[in-house]
Design an enzyme around this catalytic site. Structure first.
Site, PDB file in Angstrom:
ATOM      1  N   ARG A 147      28.852   5.264 -24.572  1.00 23.62           N
ATOM      2  CA  ARG A 147      27.694   4.470 -24.959  1.00 23.62           C
ATOM      3  C   ARG A 147      27.012   5.101 -26.168  1.00 23.62           C
ATOM      4  O   ARG A 147      26.756   6.303 -26.173  1.00 23.62           O
ATOM      5  CB  ARG A 147      26.707   4.429 -23.797  1.00 23.62           C
ATOM      6  CG  ARG A 147      25.584   3.428 -23.974  1.00 23.62           C
ATOM      7  CD  ARG A 147      24.674   3.491 -22.758  1.00 23.62           C
ATOM      8  NE  ARG A 147      23.801   2.345 -22.649  1.00 23.62           N
ATOM      9  CZ  ARG A 147      22.601   2.398 -22.064  1.00 23.62           C
ATOM     10  NH1 ARG A 147      22.154   3.536 -21.558  1.00 23.62           N
ATOM     11  NH2 ARG A 147      21.854   1.321 -21.985  1.00 23.62           N
ATOM     12  N   ASN A 206      12.320   2.598 -16.914  1.00 25.82           N
ATOM     13  CA  ASN A 206      11.316   2.329 -17.963  1.00 25.82           C
ATOM     14  C   ASN A 206      10.702   0.944 -17.928  1.00 25.82           C
ATOM     15  O   ASN A 206      10.164   0.503 -18.952  1.00 25.82           O
ATOM     16  CB  ASN A 206      11.901   2.547 -19.370  1.00 25.82           C
ATOM     17  CG  ASN A 206      12.391   3.958 -19.559  1.00 25.82           C
ATOM     18  OD1 ASN A 206      11.677   4.898 -19.214  1.00 25.82           O
ATOM     19  ND2 ASN A 206      13.590   4.122 -20.062  1.00 25.82           N
ATOM     20  N   HIS A 211      22.567  -5.918 -22.845  1.00 25.83           N
ATOM     21  CA  HIS A 211      21.395  -6.794 -22.730  1.00 25.83           C
ATOM     22  C   HIS A 211      21.228  -7.743 -23.931  1.00 25.83           C
ATOM     23  O   HIS A 211      20.127  -7.910 -24.462  1.00 25.83           O
ATOM     24  CB  HIS A 211      20.120  -5.961 -22.538  1.00 25.83           C
ATOM     25  CG  HIS A 211      20.297  -4.798 -21.587  1.00 25.83           C
ATOM     26  ND1 HIS A 211      21.199  -4.817 -20.549  1.00 25.83           N
ATOM     27  CD2 HIS A 211      19.705  -3.573 -21.522  1.00 25.83           C
ATOM     28  CE1 HIS A 211      21.138  -3.657 -19.891  1.00 25.83           C
ATOM     29  NE2 HIS A 211      20.256  -2.886 -20.462  1.00 25.83           N
ATOM     30  N   ASP A 266      21.329  -3.591 -13.617  1.00 26.86           N
ATOM     31  CA  ASP A 266      20.563  -2.536 -14.291  1.00 26.86           C
ATOM     32  C   ASP A 266      19.769  -1.683 -13.305  1.00 26.86           C
ATOM     33  O   ASP A 266      18.840  -0.972 -13.699  1.00 26.86           O
ATOM     34  CB  ASP A 266      19.638  -3.080 -15.386  1.00 26.86           C
ATOM     35  CG  ASP A 266      19.143  -1.967 -16.312  1.00 26.86           C
ATOM     36  OD1 ASP A 266      19.903  -1.014 -16.537  1.00 26.86           O
ATOM     37  OD2 ASP A 266      17.996  -2.039 -16.780  1.00 26.86           O
TER      38      ASP A 266
HETATM   39  O1  LIG Z   1      18.891   0.893 -18.350  1.00 28.16           O
HETATM   40  C1  LIG Z   1      19.000   0.340 -19.426  1.00 28.16           C
HETATM   41  O2  LIG Z   1      20.030  -0.263 -19.687  1.00 28.16           O
HETATM   42  C2  LIG Z   1      17.933   0.348 -20.376  1.00 28.16           C
HETATM   43  C3  LIG Z   1      17.089   1.365 -20.630  1.00 28.16           C
HETATM   44  C4  LIG Z   1      17.355   2.762 -20.294  1.00 28.16           C
HETATM   45  C5  LIG Z   1      18.549   3.288 -20.916  1.00 28.16           C
HETATM   46  O3  LIG Z   1      19.339   2.587 -21.474  1.00 28.16           O
HETATM   47  C6  LIG Z   1      18.856   4.732 -20.850  1.00 28.16           C
HETATM   48  O4  LIG Z   1      18.026   5.524 -20.439  1.00 28.16           O
HETATM   49  O5  LIG Z   1      19.964   5.090 -21.210  1.00 28.16           O
HETATM   50  C7  LIG Z   1      15.826   1.076 -21.314  1.00 28.16           C
HETATM   51  O6  LIG Z   1      15.734   0.050 -21.987  1.00 28.16           O
HETATM   52  O7  LIG Z   1      14.901   1.889 -21.142  1.00 28.16           O
END
Ligand SMILES: O=C(O)/C=C(\CC(=O)C(=O)O)C(=O)O
Length: 308
Positions: free
Chosen positions: A130, A268, A187, A263
């Site tokens: 990622r 957050n 998303h 998710d």
């Molecule tokens: O859980 C998700 O996909 C989105 C997140 C957190 C995230 O991506 C992470 O901490 O890696 C967000 O928008 O805070």
């Protein structure tokens, strides 16, 4: 009651804990459905949070994730490394190993990752990395470093998951379109759903998918994107109506390149924590036929994550 974070960590202030006691979804998931975007957090005493993290969550263990999977009626999970664990994939790997083959993973690696480490991540079930471009979540990583990582993981048959916000797509376009792997967008590229679904911002995202058939999208996280709700709480089975036209358009235009995930545990969120059962009831609003639902929930994730 507030959920714990073990290991002496202190949760980010006003942290919203994941929802205890979700509803049973009314929507019956097709057999073999995959929750293709979820996370594990800690527990902090076994898998400490990364020093460079931008938030400290409540713990959300593999056992708790698998209990939710069974309760909602999913068969499998794709667990995505969250930024609070940095490039230490040990909580993820532990969860994959405990899953008896019912989970695959998307990890985070640095340029310094060795071939042996990549092989052992693969053996554990990791099938992608990622790249996160959301500024509140991560410090900047140079694109040449990311491209080097992409070229290292491509021969393993892995893909790249990208997380960014809609306003940043023009600047990131050239980088994204030169990635040598399948590219999965988290998303829907975080559209601003107060803008029209046929307006220039979302049209750019549609063009990104239309012109690049290696690009997939998760049609996930309505709870994060919605402005006018209503929230998936208190029995609301027709939630986040402002997000529906965006997700539905992607599902109907690119039915073979979409994924869906809860998710969980929803890091957050600021406004409310969704009831995951009611969130599952969002699915038939965006994938309106049995055929689309099977592609979204079974065929596509199985092709991407369990092809061998
Ligand atoms: O859980 C998700 O996909 C989105 C997140 C957190 C995230 O991506 C992470 O901490 O890696 C967000 O928008 O805070």
């Amino acid at each position: 009651m507030s959920k714990p974070t073990a290991g002496g960590f202190t949760k980010t202030s006003n942290w919203l804990d994941w929802y205890e006691g979700p509803s049973k979804p009314r929507f019956k998931l097709p057999p073999g459905s995959v929750d293709a975007h979820c996370h594990v957090f800690g527990p902090g005493d076994k898998f400490p949070y990364a020093p460079e993290r931008k938030y400290t969550p409540c713990d959300a263990s593999a056992e708790q994730l698998f209990a939710l999977r069974d309760y909602l009626g999913f068969e499998r999970n794709v667990i995505v490394q969250a930024t609070c664990h940095g490039a230490d994939n040990s909580a993820l790997v532990d969860a994959l190993k405990k899953s008896n083959g019912k989970a695959r993973g998307v990890g985070t690696v640095k340029r310094s990752v060795g071939d042996e480490e990549l092989q052992s991540l693969h053996a554990a079930g990791v099938r992608g990395v990622r790249f996160n471009f959301v500024k509140r979540l991560v410090d900047f990583t140079p694109k040449d470093e990311l491209m080097e990582i992409a070229s290292r993981i491509a021969p393993l048959g892995w893909h790249v998951v990208i997380y960014f916000e809609a306003q940043d797509l023009p600047e990131l376009w050239d980088f994204f379109t030169s990635l040598p792997t399948t590219v999965v967008v988290d998303h829907m590229g975080r559209p601003d759903v107060t803008k029209p679904v046929d307006g220039p911002e979302f049209e750019l995202f549609m063009k990104f998918m239309r012109e690049h058939d290696n690009v997939w999208s998760k049609v996930s996280c309505p709870e994060r994107l919605s402005v006018s709700g209503p929230a998936a709480r208190d029995g609301e089975r027709n939630a986040y109506r402002d997000v529906v036209p965006f997700a539905r358009k992607i599902v109907e235009t690119f039915p073979d390149r979409v994924l869906w995930g809860t998710d969980w545990p929803h890091p957050n969120l600021k406004d409310h924590m969704p009831d995951d059962g009611l969130l599952v009831d969002f699915i038939p609003h965006i994938a309106t036929t049995a055929e689309l639902q099977k592609k979204l929930l079974v065929d596509n994730p199985m092709r991407l994550y369990w092809s061998e």
